[in-house]
Design a protein around this motif. Structure first.
Motif, PDB file in Angstrom:
ATOM      1  N   GLY A  35      14.953   1.945  -7.997  1.00  0.00           N
ATOM      2  CA  GLY A  35      13.923   1.129  -8.634  1.00  0.00           C
ATOM      3  C   GLY A  35      13.634  -0.116  -7.827  1.00  0.00           C
ATOM      4  N   ASP A  36      13.055  -1.114  -8.501  1.00  0.00           N
ATOM      5  CA  ASP A  36      12.681  -2.340  -7.798  1.00  0.00           C
ATOM      6  C   ASP A  36      13.573  -3.531  -8.140  1.00  0.00           C
ATOM      7  N   GLY A  37      14.522  -3.336  -9.039  1.00  0.00           N
ATOM      8  CA  GLY A  37      15.445  -4.414  -9.396  1.00  0.00           C
ATOM      9  C   GLY A  37      14.761  -5.668  -9.930  1.00  0.00           C
ATOM     10  N   GLY A  38      13.535  -5.509 -10.433  1.00  0.00           N
ATOM     11  CA  GLY A  38      12.801  -6.658 -10.942  1.00  0.00           C
ATOM     12  C   GLY A  38      12.227  -7.548  -9.845  1.00  0.00           C
ATOM     13  N   ARG A  39      12.272  -7.102  -8.624  1.00  0.00           N
ATOM     14  CA  ARG A  39      11.787  -7.878  -7.479  1.00  0.00           C
ATOM     15  C   ARG A  39      10.323  -7.530  -7.204  1.00  0.00           C
ATOM     16  N   ASP A  40       9.459  -8.527  -7.228  1.00  0.00           N
ATOM     17  CA  ASP A  40       8.036  -8.292  -6.984  1.00  0.00           C
ATOM     18  C   ASP A  40       7.773  -7.744  -5.585  1.00  0.00           C
ATOM     19  N   ASP A  41       8.469  -8.291  -4.576  1.00  0.00           N
ATOM     20  CA  ASP A  41       8.244  -7.831  -3.207  1.00  0.00           C
ATOM     21  C   ASP A  41       8.639  -6.371  -3.035  1.00  0.00           C
ATOM     22  N   LEU A  42       9.717  -5.963  -3.685  1.00  0.00           N
ATOM     23  CA  LEU A  42      10.161  -4.575  -3.602  1.00  0.00           C
ATOM     24  C   LEU A  42       9.218  -3.659  -4.380  1.00  0.00           C
ATOM     25  N   GLN A  43       8.760  -4.116  -5.529  1.00  0.00           N
ATOM     26  CA  GLN A  43       7.808  -3.329  -6.307  1.00  0.00           C
ATOM     27  C   GLN A  43       6.525  -3.097  -5.502  1.00  0.00           C
ATOM     28  N   GLN A  44       6.042  -4.117  -4.826  1.00  0.00           N
ATOM     29  CA  GLN A  44       4.836  -3.973  -4.000  1.00  0.00           C
ATOM     30  C   GLN A  44       5.072  -3.001  -2.846  1.00  0.00           C
ATOM     31  N   ALA A  45       6.220  -3.093  -2.222  1.00  0.00           N
ATOM     32  CA  ALA A  45       6.536  -2.193  -1.106  1.00  0.00           C
ATOM     33  C   ALA A  45       6.628  -0.747  -1.586  1.00  0.00           C
ATOM     34  N   ILE A  46       7.246  -0.546  -2.740  1.00  0.00           N
ATOM     35  CA  ILE A  46       7.381   0.801  -3.301  1.00  0.00           C
ATOM     36  C   ILE A  46       6.010   1.375  -3.639  1.00  0.00           C
ATOM     37  N   ARG A  47       5.144   0.580  -4.262  1.00  0.00           N
ATOM     38  CA  ARG A  47       3.813   1.064  -4.624  1.00  0.00           C
ATOM     39  C   ARG A  47       2.930   1.287  -3.406  1.00  0.00           C
ATOM     40  N   SER A  48       3.070   0.450  -2.393  1.00  0.00           N
ATOM     41  CA  SER A  48       2.309   0.647  -1.163  1.00  0.00           C
ATOM     42  C   SER A  48       2.696   1.977  -0.521  1.00  0.00           C
ATOM     43  N   HIS A  49       3.988   2.237  -0.486  1.00  0.00           N
ATOM     44  CA  HIS A  49       4.506   3.501   0.050  1.00  0.00           C
ATOM     45  C   HIS A  49       4.009   4.671  -0.796  1.00  0.00           C
ATOM     46  N   GLY A  50       4.089   4.529  -2.109  1.00  0.00           N
ATOM     47  CA  GLY A  50       3.653   5.588  -3.019  1.00  0.00           C
ATOM     48  C   GLY A  50       2.159   5.848  -2.911  1.00  0.00           C
ATOM     49  N   ASN A  51       1.388   4.776  -2.836  1.00  0.00           N
ATOM     50  CA  ASN A  51      -0.058   4.902  -2.707  1.00  0.00           C
ATOM     51  C   ASN A  51      -0.411   5.682  -1.448  1.00  0.00           C
ATOM     52  N   PHE A  52       0.270   5.369  -0.362  1.00  0.00           N
ATOM     53  CA  PHE A  52       0.045   6.062   0.899  1.00  0.00           C
ATOM     54  C   PHE A  52       0.349   7.552   0.745  1.00  0.00           C
ATOM     55  N   ALA A  53       1.484   7.842   0.125  1.00  0.00           N
ATOM     56  CA  ALA A  53       1.907   9.235  -0.064  1.00  0.00           C
ATOM     57  C   ALA A  53       0.965  10.001  -1.001  1.00  0.00           C
ATOM     58  N   GLU A  54       0.269   9.294  -1.880  1.00  0.00           N
ATOM     59  CA  GLU A  54      -0.634   9.941  -2.817  1.00  0.00           C
ATOM     60  C   GLU A  54      -1.973  10.314  -2.174  1.00  0.00           C
ATOM     61  N   TYR A  55      -2.470   9.477  -1.300  1.00  0.00           N
ATOM     62  CA  TYR A  55      -3.802   9.692  -0.724  1.00  0.00           C
ATOM     63  C   TYR A  55      -3.813  10.504   0.574  1.00  0.00           C
ATOM     64  N   VAL A  56      -2.826  10.318   1.417  1.00  0.00           N
ATOM     65  CA  VAL A  56      -2.855  10.927   2.753  1.00  0.00           C
ATOM     66  C   VAL A  56      -2.900  12.464   2.725  1.00  0.00           C
ATOM     67  N   PRO A  57      -2.119  13.147   1.908  1.00  0.00           N
ATOM     68  CA  PRO A  57      -2.183  14.616   1.949  1.00  0.00           C
ATOM     69  C   PRO A  57      -3.587  15.171   1.678  1.00  0.00           C
ATOM     70  N   LEU A  58      -4.272  14.627   0.687  1.00  0.00           N
ATOM     71  CA  LEU A  58      -5.612  15.106   0.367  1.00  0.00           C
ATOM     72  C   LEU A  58      -6.572  14.854   1.528  1.00  0.00           C
ATOM     73  N   GLY A  59      -6.490  13.676   2.124  1.00  0.00           N
ATOM     74  CA  GLY A  59      -7.346  13.374   3.267  1.00  0.00           C
ATOM     75  C   GLY A  59      -7.104  14.318   4.434  1.00  0.00           C
ATOM     76  N   LEU A  60      -5.842  14.594   4.722  1.00  0.00           N
ATOM     77  CA  LEU A  60      -5.526  15.501   5.832  1.00  0.00           C
ATOM     78  C   LEU A  60      -5.934  16.948   5.534  1.00  0.00           C
ATOM     79  N   ILE A  61      -5.803  17.364   4.295  1.00  0.00           N
ATOM     80  CA  ILE A  61      -6.240  18.711   3.927  1.00  0.00           C
ATOM     81  C   ILE A  61      -7.749  18.841   4.133  1.00  0.00           C
ATOM     82  N   LEU A  62      -8.506  17.870   3.645  1.00  0.00           N
ATOM     83  CA  LEU A  62      -9.958  17.909   3.799  1.00  0.00           C
ATOM     84  C   LEU A  62     -10.356  17.856   5.276  1.00  0.00           C
TER      85      LEU A  62
END
Length: 132
Positions: A35-62
């Motif tokens: 998890g993020d341990g209640g840390r804003d910086d870690l939460q942002q890093a996790i979501r940035s990573h997740g966001n990347f992982a969510e969008y890139v596969p679809l873009g590469l498939i297309l």
């Protein structure tokens, strides 16, 4: 072979690894194993990573579909570049010491424009190929 798609996939993989290492480093610094341990910086890093992982596969498939359907290489290159620029801007926004909101917004705009253009070009190409 999907040469243009392979180039963009490689570039995006390097960015994905950088975002992954960013999460790992913040977890180590803050001694958070899950998890993020209640840390804003870690939460942002996790979501940035997740966001990347969510969008890139679809873009590469297309992108790969365009290339596999023999769309002119300049169109594949330009649309892949638009999408990749969006993902690069978005990632950079969160890799700075203080998240850059303007860069984040621009990154999402380019990402979404790229996805829409990739999808529309695939549909148009398939319609034209079917008609001709």
């Amino acid at each position: 072979m999907l040469k243009i798609t392979a180039i963009y996939a490689a570039i995006l993989t390097f960015v994905y690894v950088k975002l992954t290492l960013n999460v790992i480093n913040l977890r180590r610094q803050n001694e958070v194993s899950l998890g993020d341990g209640g840390r804003d910086d870690l939460q942002q890093a996790i979501r940035s990573h997740g966001n990347f992982a969510e969008y890139v596969p679809l873009g590469l498939i297309l992108l790969g579909c365009l290339e596999a359907n023999h769309i002119h290489w300049t169109i594949v290159l330009l649309l892949g570049g638009l999408f990749t620029a969006g993902r690069l801007y978005y990632a950079k926004a969160f890799l700075e010491a203080t998240p850059n909101i303007e860069l984040r917004v621009q990154g999402m705009k380019y990402t979404l424009w790229g996805l829409q253009a990739l999808a529309a070009t695939n549909v148009i190409a398939l319609i034209i190929q079917k008609i001709l």
